[in-house]
Design a protein around this motif. Structure first.
Motif, PDB file in Angstrom:
ATOM      1  N   GLY A 308      57.741  -4.160  20.962  1.00 21.32           N
ATOM      2  CA  GLY A 308      56.334  -4.382  20.676  1.00 21.32           C
ATOM      3  C   GLY A 308      55.756  -5.611  21.355  1.00 21.32           C
ATOM      4  N   ARG A 309      56.469  -6.172  22.331  1.00 24.89           N
ATOM      5  CA  ARG A 309      55.994  -7.383  23.010  1.00 24.89           C
ATOM      6  C   ARG A 309      54.824  -7.117  23.950  1.00 24.89           C
ATOM      7  NH1 ARG A 309      59.584 -11.598  23.444  1.00 24.89           N
ATOM      8  NH2 ARG A 309      57.784 -12.738  24.278  1.00 24.89           N
ATOM      9  N   LEU A 310      54.630  -5.858  24.322  1.00 27.66           N
ATOM     10  CA  LEU A 310      53.531  -5.488  25.203  1.00 27.66           C
ATOM     11  C   LEU A 310      52.526  -4.627  24.442  1.00 27.66           C
ATOM     12  CD1 LEU A 310      55.499  -4.504  28.438  1.00 27.66           C
ATOM     13  CD2 LEU A 310      54.457  -6.702  27.895  1.00 27.66           C
ATOM     14  N   ASN A 311      51.268  -4.730  24.815  1.00 24.82           N
ATOM     15  CA  ASN A 311      50.203  -3.936  24.201  1.00 24.82           C
ATOM     16  C   ASN A 311      49.906  -2.760  25.131  1.00 24.82           C
ATOM     17  OD1 ASN A 311      48.170  -3.021  22.588  1.00 24.82           O
ATOM     18  ND2 ASN A 311      46.842  -4.795  22.809  1.00 24.82           N
ATOM     19  N   ILE A 312      50.445  -1.603  24.807  1.00 26.37           N
ATOM     20  CA  ILE A 312      50.391  -0.437  25.687  1.00 26.37           C
ATOM     21  C   ILE A 312      49.279   0.535  25.312  1.00 26.37           C
ATOM     22  CG2 ILE A 312      51.679   1.557  26.537  1.00 26.37           C
ATOM     23  CD1 ILE A 312      52.746  -1.098  27.571  1.00 26.37           C
ATOM     24  N   GLN A 313      49.049   0.729  24.039  1.00 22.94           N
ATOM     25  CA  GLN A 313      48.128   1.769  23.584  1.00 22.94           C
ATOM     26  C   GLN A 313      46.736   1.687  24.221  1.00 22.94           C
ATOM     27  OE1 GLN A 313      49.426   4.212  21.054  1.00 22.94           O
ATOM     28  NE2 GLN A 313      47.815   5.273  22.206  1.00 22.94           N
ATOM     29  N   PRO A 314      46.161   0.477  24.419  1.00 27.06           N
ATOM     30  CA  PRO A 314      44.816   0.427  25.022  1.00 27.06           C
ATOM     31  C   PRO A 314      44.749   0.959  26.456  1.00 27.06           C
ATOM     32  CG  PRO A 314      45.322  -1.641  23.904  1.00 27.06           C
ATOM     33  CD  PRO A 314      46.596  -0.859  23.958  1.00 27.06           C
ATOM     34  N   LEU A 315      45.892   1.054  27.116  1.00 31.38           N
ATOM     35  CA  LEU A 315      45.904   1.555  28.491  1.00 31.38           C
ATOM     36  C   LEU A 315      45.709   3.064  28.553  1.00 31.38           C
ATOM     37  CD1 LEU A 315      48.920  -0.442  29.998  1.00 31.38           C
ATOM     38  CD2 LEU A 315      46.539  -1.141  29.795  1.00 31.38           C
ATOM     39  N   THR A 317      43.784   6.111  28.023  1.00 38.13           N
ATOM     40  CA  THR A 317      42.355   6.333  27.793  1.00 38.13           C
ATOM     41  C   THR A 317      41.964   7.797  27.663  1.00 38.13           C
ATOM     42  OG1 THR A 317      42.011   6.227  30.201  1.00 38.13           O
ATOM     43  CG2 THR A 317      41.678   4.192  28.937  1.00 38.13           C
ATOM     44  N   HIS A 318      42.758   8.715  28.215  1.00 32.37           N
ATOM     45  CA  HIS A 318      42.385  10.128  28.184  1.00 32.37           C
ATOM     46  C   HIS A 318      43.633  10.996  28.050  1.00 32.37           C
ATOM     47  CE1 HIS A 318      39.026   8.177  30.279  1.00 32.37           C
ATOM     48  NE2 HIS A 318      38.269   9.168  29.858  1.00 32.37           N
ATOM     49  N   THR A 319      43.491  12.126  27.355  1.00 31.56           N
ATOM     50  CA  THR A 319      44.591  13.083  27.227  1.00 31.56           C
ATOM     51  C   THR A 319      44.091  14.492  27.543  1.00 31.56           C
ATOM     52  OG1 THR A 319      44.197  13.384  24.843  1.00 31.56           O
ATOM     53  CG2 THR A 319      45.806  11.704  25.494  1.00 31.56           C
ATOM     54  N   MET A 331      40.584  12.892  36.554  1.00 29.33           N
ATOM     55  CA  MET A 331      40.264  11.784  35.655  1.00 29.33           C
ATOM     56  C   MET A 331      41.112  10.558  35.982  1.00 29.33           C
ATOM     57  SD  MET A 331      38.445  10.441  33.362  1.00 29.33           S
ATOM     58  CE  MET A 331      37.505  11.817  32.699  1.00 29.33           C
ATOM     59  N   GLN A 332      42.384  10.782  36.378  1.00 30.09           N
ATOM     60  CA  GLN A 332      43.214   9.637  36.764  1.00 30.09           C
ATOM     61  C   GLN A 332      42.653   8.945  38.004  1.00 30.09           C
ATOM     62  OE1 GLN A 332      46.160   8.380  34.991  1.00 30.09           O
ATOM     63  NE2 GLN A 332      45.290   6.758  36.228  1.00 30.09           N
ATOM     64  N   MET A 333      41.971   9.687  38.847  1.00 28.29           N
ATOM     65  CA  MET A 333      41.342   9.115  40.043  1.00 28.29           C
ATOM     66  C   MET A 333      40.032   8.401  39.726  1.00 28.29           C
ATOM     67  SD  MET A 333      41.895  12.485  42.422  1.00 28.29           S
ATOM     68  CE  MET A 333      40.736  11.922  43.671  1.00 28.29           C
ATOM     69  N   SER A 334      39.502   8.633  38.539  1.00 25.65           N
ATOM     70  CA  SER A 334      38.176   8.141  38.181  1.00 25.65           C
ATOM     71  C   SER A 334      38.205   6.703  37.689  1.00 25.65           C
ATOM     72  CB  SER A 334      37.578   9.039  37.090  1.00 25.65           C
ATOM     73  OG  SER A 334      36.460   8.450  36.480  1.00 25.65           O
ATOM     74  N   ALA A 335      37.097   5.992  37.889  1.00 23.07           N
ATOM     75  CA  ALA A 335      36.950   4.636  37.355  1.00 23.07           C
ATOM     76  C   ALA A 335      36.787   4.629  35.841  1.00 23.07           C
ATOM     77  CB  ALA A 335      35.743   3.951  38.000  1.00 23.07           C
ATOM     78  N   GLU A 336      36.611   5.799  35.243  1.00 23.04           N
ATOM     79  CA  GLU A 336      36.463   5.885  33.785  1.00 23.04           C
ATOM     80  C   GLU A 336      37.792   5.721  33.063  1.00 23.04           C
ATOM     81  OE1 GLU A 336      34.358   9.371  32.387  1.00 23.04           O
ATOM     82  OE2 GLU A 336      33.416   9.618  34.357  1.00 23.04           O
ATOM     83  N   SER A 337      38.896   5.907  33.754  1.00 28.54           N
ATOM     84  CA  SER A 337      40.209   5.949  33.100  1.00 28.54           C
ATOM     85  C   SER A 337      41.061   4.744  33.469  1.00 28.54           C
ATOM     86  CB  SER A 337      40.945   7.225  33.508  1.00 28.54           C
ATOM     87  OG  SER A 337      41.336   7.140  34.874  1.00 28.54           O
ATOM     88  N   VAL A 340      45.939   8.352  32.192  1.00 31.70           N
ATOM     89  CA  VAL A 340      45.715   9.696  31.675  1.00 31.70           C
ATOM     90  C   VAL A 340      47.070  10.283  31.291  1.00 31.70           C
ATOM     91  CG1 VAL A 340      44.960  12.030  32.269  1.00 31.70           C
ATOM     92  CG2 VAL A 340      43.647  10.048  33.071  1.00 31.70           C
ATOM     93  N   THR A 341      47.116  10.897  30.118  1.00 27.82           N
ATOM     94  CA  THR A 341      48.365  11.478  29.611  1.00 27.82           C
ATOM     95  C   THR A 341      48.166  12.955  29.322  1.00 27.82           C
ATOM     96  OG1 THR A 341      48.995   9.358  28.615  1.00 27.82           O
ATOM     97  CG2 THR A 341      50.145  11.301  27.840  1.00 27.82           C
TER      98      THR A 341
END
Length: 346
Positions: A308-315, A317-319, A331-337, A340-341
């Motif tokens: 838990g030393r890193l904050n991953i969840q905010p990265l 952004t889209h599923t 979407m992975q190519m987009s500036a909005e993301s 993407v998972t």
């Protein structure tokens, strides 16, 4: 089971969801993993457009090499895993026989073979893989986070090559998934000042939230001037380039301070060429290092995720599901993301 097969960059559609029979039996050291989450990587984007991945791609193939899931079944010789275990997959496999492998540089293996690149990977409901590629993760860890083990392992290798020592200043160029991981890793390494150069406001804000001391818009601000204002020095001790474009490499060379170390991390297009200011390299005595994949860093990445030393969840952004692979890639190519998972079971 269902799998999203990549048919080729010159095909339309480029992905096709197919029904594939599950294996009736497993080899002694094989593991059947029920895939729960798989990240879309810049390498997937490169392959989508017909560029080379880390290894040769021969469609049709199930892409996706950043994935995590649940062990469904194990072969008779598997000792360290059992059905129900949660695992993150290391996709990269090496021959162990070529000169780079025998010289301790497996990342340069001449016969590199990777799940989700040239053999079926994580954009499917199940994957059959060697037990050596499965790393157990805490069951409380969200699968989206566990799937970040592979990009994090690559970033750990890159941060090792950066050689950051406590008290140094660090500039990260590019605030995508890797750049935002590098921000956090640089902090853990003891950097006195971590700066992020990123044109997208969403990513700049996220970079500051994740620990950057300053986030610079290179499109609207003078990058070198802002570095001087924020650090009180001319250039930074370390620059990590996470864009993969010639202009970003040239920025890295310009922004490295005297005696600076530059790590070129991101995957460029095969024909990409950057201008090298030879006198600057000479007069500032710069060192420039490339970084590729994750040799022997996957367990360290899993340890960091479990801690838990890193904050991953905010990265994340889209599923998307398997039926919307084209949308996931775009979407992975987009500036909005940021990241993407894909959720294969949805």
């Amino acid at each position: 089971m269902k799998g999203a097969f990549f048919l080729g960059a010159d095909q339309s559609p480029k992905f096709q969801v197919r029904e594939v029979a599950l294996p009736q039996s497993l080899g002694p050291h094989e593991v059947l993993v029920k895939n729960m989450a798989c990240g879309v990587c810049g390498t997937d984007v490169h392959i989508y457009h017909g560029h080379k991945g880390s290894a040769e791609v021969k469609p049709p193939v199930v892409l996706g090499h950043e994935f995590a899931g649940v062990v469904e079944a194990v072969g008779s010789g598997v000792r360290d895993l059992a059905p129900g275990d949660h695992v993150a997959l290391d996709p990269n496999m090496y021959c162990g026989l070529c000169r780079p492998c025998r010289m301790g540089r497996k990342q340069n293996c001449e016969a590199l073979y990777a799940l989700g690149v040239n053999t079926n990977g994580g954009f499917a409901q199940y994957t059959l893989c060697p037990d050596t590629q499965c790393f157990r993760v805490d069951q409380a860890l969200p699968f989206d986070v566990a799937a970040m083990a592979e990009p994090l392992a690559c970033a750990v290798h890159g941060i090792d090559l950066a050689g950051i020592v406590p008290g140094q200043s660090v500039l990260i160029i590019g605030g995508g998934t890797i750049g935002l991981l590098m921000v956090q890793l640089a902090r853990l390494k003891g950097a006195s000042c971590v700066l992020l150069s990123e044109p997208v406001e969403l990513r700049r804000k996220l970079g500051v939230e994740l620990g950057a001391d300053g986030a610079i818009d290179p499109m609207g601000e003078d990058l070198s001037q802002r570095i001087g204002e924020l650090t009180g020095q001319e250039g930074t001790d370390v620059v990590i380039e996470c864009v993969g474009k010639p202009f970003a490499v040239e920025q890295a060379l310009k922004c490295a301070g005297r005696g600076g170390h530059i790590v070129l991390f991101s995957v460029p297009e095969p024909e990409a060429v950057a201008t090298l200011p030879l006198f600057d390299v000479y007069s500032k005595e710069l060192s420039i290092t490339g970084s590729i994949i994750n040799p022997d860093t996957h367990q360290r990445a899993v340890n960091l995720l479990n801690s838990g030393r890193l904050n991953i969840q905010p990265l994340i952004t889209h599923t998307f599901d398997l039926n919307h692979m084209d949308e996931a890639i775009h979407m992975q190519m987009s500036a909005e993301s940021v990241k993407v998972t894909v959720h294969p079971q949805d």
